[in-house]
Design an enzyme around this catalytic site. Structure first.
Site, PDB file in Angstrom:
ATOM      1  N   ARG B  52       0.862  -1.185   0.000  1.00  0.00           N
ATOM      2  CA  ARG B  52       0.000   0.000   0.000  1.00  0.00           C
ATOM      3  C   ARG B  52       0.887   1.220   0.000  1.00  0.00           C
ATOM      4  O   ARG B  52       1.639   1.420   0.949  1.00  0.00           O
ATOM      5  CB  ARG B  52      -0.851   0.049   1.270  1.00  0.00           C
ATOM      6  N   ASP B  54       1.160   5.198   0.482  1.00  0.00           N
ATOM      7  CA  ASP B  54       0.386   6.226   1.173  1.00  0.00           C
ATOM      8  C   ASP B  54      -0.114   7.290   0.213  1.00  0.00           C
ATOM      9  O   ASP B  54       0.387   7.426  -0.902  1.00  0.00           O
ATOM     10  CB  ASP B  54       1.278   6.945   2.197  1.00  0.00           C
ATOM     11  N   ARG B 198       9.923   6.769   4.773  1.00  0.00           N
ATOM     12  CA  ARG B 198       9.890   8.204   5.076  1.00  0.00           C
ATOM     13  C   ARG B 198      10.491   8.529   6.449  1.00  0.00           C
ATOM     14  O   ARG B 198      11.015   9.622   6.657  1.00  0.00           O
ATOM     15  CB  ARG B 198       8.464   8.720   4.942  1.00  0.00           C
TER      16      ARG B 198
END
Lengths: 250, 250
Positions: B52, B54, B198
């Site tokens: 997935r 973001d 991140r």
């Protein structure tokens, strides 16, 4: 009121602008810059650009000059402009120039790059800044054709002059090269006619696809054949406007 | 009804999506892909992604599989998908895979790239796909710190597991390098925890700015210090998901 003349080097994403030059009720780069200058200085400032980019065309190094009575440092004005300007325009540098300097008439050359993505499927990550062409392109033939553009020539076959001016321009650099799936077309001349880069690229694409030979491209330049269609604006970027200055604008 | 399993490699511009995974009343990549498949085949097709991404994260090579009773060639389905899908998603390749293949569980690794533009002024042409950092960055120190990520390790310091799973992952590649004004951070692992890339980038930035030493970065990995803040999504791109297949998906 004593004023001084400043030269700004601008970068902008042309997607959401109807070109550089100010127009009533339309979003333009010049309009946004004059609005930001007014908001910061309180002065009504007229900006003179090195040229006019069309709607949708990008710039990494457009030159523009203006006169202002600004008394604080240029660094403060530079920061204020980048704070006030919308996110799709930025001032990359700001320097003081002599009062007779013109962003338009003092420019020695303009360098444009047209970017093509040459692959079979369309690319969501590249489409904002490139034209996608799925047919194979013979970039060696395109580069050979581009060589005939170099020098002082009549470019009337590829564009119209601004106001009945002559159509002779001097091309300093014309290069077509492949970088992976990208085809980069670089053109640098003292000045360009209206739509000239996009019409040259459209005609070079006919050469790349084999629809026009290098000799036939030369015949287009000699006005013995018609030029190709203009290509869309998103692949085009005004990379730099070059000036001869004691201090480099970059 | 006899079905076959297909693997699609997707490219998308994440700017206008609320991530990959389908959600009610939100624009997602999976949602758009399932809608396009339904429009073309008439079937209700569930798509399984490799992972997935973001909201706002891009992909050049996301893998996704689905089952369909489609009887015509894959080339026809591929073209139809690219005609029906919105311009910010494209299918780069489409191949048939064995019925036990999973875009998620058969993936050998995921490769991400985070792009930083390291210059003093913001850049309208780069902002859609990069994070602009004006302070100078010591990329040699960042790269040295990144080396300590390589190997099978507990990455719990940088992210949360999906559903109470363990936080051990294997990092195959971790590199920080400068390319002109760009700083490119490449990470490849068998799998990643939520927000892991991140958060690693945010912590590497502390090293680049001199706020954290290479040794202190290692202490973060050992959970003896807190990790840096997560960086914004626009600089992140899922470059590739790698599979071992008889036929290469690209």
């Amino acid at each position: 009121m004593k004023t001084r003349r400043l030269l700004a080097i601008l970068e902008y994403d042309g997607t959401d602008f109807e070109g550089f030059q100010i127009q009533k009720r339309r979003r333009t780069v010049q309009g946004e810059l004059e609005r930001a200058l007014h908001a910061i200085t309180g002065e009504k400032i007229r900006v003179i650009g090195a040229g006019r980019t069309d709607s949708g065309v990008h710039a990494a190094g457009m030159g523009a000059h203006f006169d202002t009575a600004w008394k604080r440092t240029l660094q403060v004005l530079h920061k204020a402009l980048n704070a006030v300007l919308p996110t799709d325009i930025a001032v990359q540098s700001l320097i003081e120039v002599p009062p007779d300097f013109s962003a338009r008439y003092s420019a020695k050359s303009r360098a444009y790059r047209y970017t093509i993505l040459n692959q079979t499927t369309r690319s969501p990550l590249a489409k904002r800044y490139a034209l996608c062409i799925s047919e194979p392109l013979d970039t060696d033939a395109m580069d050979a054709a581009a060589q005939s553009l170099i020098g002082q020539r009549d470019f009337g076959a590829f564009g119209s002059p601004p106001r009945g001016d002559n159509t002779v321009r001097e091309m300093y650099r014309a290069q077509v090269r492949r970088d992976g799936e990208r085809v980069l077309i670089d053109l640098e001349a003292n000045a360009f006619l209206y739509r000239m880069v996009r019409r040259i690229v459209g005609t070079l694409l006919l050469v790349g696809k084999g629809a026009l030979s290098v000799g036939e491209f030369h015949a287009v330049l000699e006005k013995q054949r018609r030029a190709g269609e203009s290509v869309p604006p998103q692949g085009l970027c005004l990379v730099a406007v070059k000036y001869e200055l004691a201090t480099e604008p970059h």
